[in-house]
Design a protein around this motif. Structure first.
Motif, PDB file in Angstrom:
ATOM      1  N   LEU A   1       0.818  -1.208   0.000  1.00 16.57           N
ATOM      2  CA  LEU A   1       0.000   0.000   0.000  1.00 16.57           C
ATOM      3  C   LEU A   1       0.852   1.260   0.000  1.00 16.57           C
ATOM      4  N   LYS A   2       1.961   1.226   0.736  1.00 12.11           N
ATOM      5  CA  LYS A   2       2.855   2.377   0.805  1.00 12.11           C
ATOM      6  C   LYS A   2       4.226   1.969   0.298  1.00 12.11           C
ATOM      7  N   THR A   3       4.787   2.795  -0.558  1.00 13.73           N
ATOM      8  CA  THR A   3       6.129   2.536  -1.076  1.00 13.73           C
ATOM      9  C   THR A   3       7.014   3.735  -0.800  1.00 13.73           C
TER      10      THR A   3
ATOM     11  N   THR B   1       9.365  -0.989  -6.660  1.00 11.12           N
ATOM     12  CA  THR B   1       8.086  -1.489  -6.178  1.00 11.12           C
ATOM     13  C   THR B   1       7.900  -2.932  -6.612  1.00 11.12           C
ATOM     14  N   HIS B   2       7.676  -3.814  -5.643  1.00  6.44           N
ATOM     15  CA  HIS B   2       7.495  -5.230  -5.957  1.00  6.44           C
ATOM     16  C   HIS B   2       6.025  -5.511  -6.217  1.00  6.44           C
ATOM     17  N   GLU B   3       5.732  -6.072  -7.371  1.00  5.09           N
ATOM     18  CA  GLU B   3       4.366  -6.434  -7.733  1.00  5.09           C
ATOM     19  C   GLU B   3       4.303  -7.927  -8.024  1.00  5.09           C
ATOM     20  N   GLN B   4       3.269  -8.557  -7.505  1.00  4.90           N
ATOM     21  CA  GLN B   4       3.034  -9.968  -7.781  1.00  4.90           C
ATOM     22  C   GLN B   4       1.757 -10.071  -8.610  1.00  4.90           C
TER      23      GLN B   4
ATOM     24  N   LEU C   1      -3.117 -11.592   2.192  1.00  2.89           N
ATOM     25  CA  LEU C   1      -2.516 -10.267   2.165  1.00  2.89           C
ATOM     26  C   LEU C   1      -2.066  -9.881   3.565  1.00  2.89           C
ATOM     27  N   SER C   2      -0.975  -9.148   3.649  1.00  2.05           N
ATOM     28  CA  SER C   2      -0.589  -8.565   4.925  1.00  2.05           C
ATOM     29  C   SER C   2      -1.336  -7.245   5.093  1.00  2.05           C
ATOM     30  N   GLU C   3      -1.211  -6.634   6.260  1.00  2.00           N
ATOM     31  CA  GLU C   3      -1.947  -5.412   6.533  1.00  2.00           C
ATOM     32  C   GLU C   3      -1.507  -4.249   5.646  1.00  2.00           C
ATOM     33  N   ASP C   4      -0.285  -4.303   5.138  1.00  2.40           N
ATOM     34  CA  ASP C   4       0.206  -3.212   4.293  1.00  2.40           C
ATOM     35  C   ASP C   4       0.210  -3.586   2.819  1.00  2.40           C
ATOM     36  N   GLN C   5      -0.611  -4.575   2.421  1.00  2.00           N
ATOM     37  CA  GLN C   5      -0.723  -4.989   1.027  1.00  2.00           C
ATOM     38  C   GLN C   5      -2.170  -4.903   0.555  1.00  2.00           C
TER      39      GLN C   5
END
Length: 283
Positions: free
Chosen positions: A182-184, A190-193, A225-229
């Motif tokens: 969510l925040k970079t 930036t890692h995107e899956q 998902l983690s809380e920041d994803q």
């Protein structure tokens, strides 16, 4: 005689051909194909896009006309004589990528397990009014909602509603799904899956006319998902700029509705599946 048979067999292996995933191109972005060894283009290239061989193992593609039909570009490895058949399609959003091309092999397997009835799930979620909306976005008279987030047979499904209240028809080019933080931090990569739906009832050419609304369903292998994803959903307009960006966050997965559809009859047929590791993409 045996020696002749062996020679013919080895020659057959050396001239094998492999089907590849699609290379997307546009008029504004250049798509690059990277090969591990020297290659050459065989046959004629369509006049609707520009093909350039920059180096022995590098070929670039760029569209000239956006309305061409999907075609296949035939490229031969100079060392092994293997021929790669690469489908080429026009797409504004997915063009402009670096693509590494390699060989593939077919694996024969027997499917004997029950098959999830994805159509039944899609019909169930697509019917009725939208509910349990987790995100919504609007631009240029077009609005989209993510709703009915559900779990069925350990797969995650959700419904995407698209409504058009503008005079201009909304042509869907494609929809992209990927997990990202969510925040970079600025200046950090930036890692995107990117994830691909295992089920979708979205037609290849979908248009939402004025005052019309559609409901489409997508299914994925179960993910967390983690809380920041967030799972990002990007909806691109074909030949337009009314793109919509929606998200599913970790908290939205806490209240998944469970669906228990009846499974289809077990399949008992031989199928050939391509090794997914043969074709890697990087932005």
């Amino acid at each position: 005689m045996k020696t002749l048979i062996i020679i013919i067999f080895l020659a057959t292996i050396g001239t094998g051909s492999f089907a590849q995933d699609t290379a997307y191109i546009s008029r504004d972005r250049t798509t690059a194909l990277f090969f591990k060894s020297s290659v050459k283009i065989i046959g004629k290239t369509p006049p609707d896009f520009k093909v350039r061989q920059i180096e022995n193992g590098l070929i670039t593609l760029k569209a000239i006309n956006p309305d061409f039909k999907s075609v296949k570009l035939n490229i031969q490895d100079q060392n092994t004589n293997q021929v790669y058949h690469i489908p080429v399609q026009y797409s504004y959003g997915r063009a402009g990528r670096r693509i590494e091309v390699a060989g593939s092999r077919s694996i024969i397997t027997v499917i004997r397990t029950p098959v999830t009835n994805y159509s039944a799930i899609g019909n169930q979620l697509a019917s009725g009014k939208r509910s349990d909306v987790v995100d919504r976005k609007k631009i240029g008279g077009v609005k989209a909602w993510v709703n009915k987030l559900s779990l069925a047979n350990n797969k995650v499904f959700f419904r995407l509603d698209i409504r058009n209240r503008s005079n201009l028809p909304y042509d869907v080019d494609f929809i992209r799904f990927y997990i990202r933080d969510l925040k970079t931090v600025a200046r950090m990569a930036t890692h995107e899956q990117e994830i691909v739906p295992l089920y979708s009832n979205l037609n290849k050419h979908t248009t939402v006319l004025k005052s019309k609304e559609i409901a489409k369903v997508f299914g994925f292998h179960r993910f967390s998902l983690s809380e920041d994803q967030a799972l990002n959903i990007e909806l691109y307009e074909r030949n337009g700029n009314r793109h919509l960006y929606l998200q599913i966050k970790q908290k939205d997965l806490d209240d998944l509705q469970t669906i228990n559809p009846a499974p289809q009859q077990p399949a008992n047929t031989l199928v050939a599946s391509l090794n997914k590791g043969n074709y890697k993409r990087r932005n």
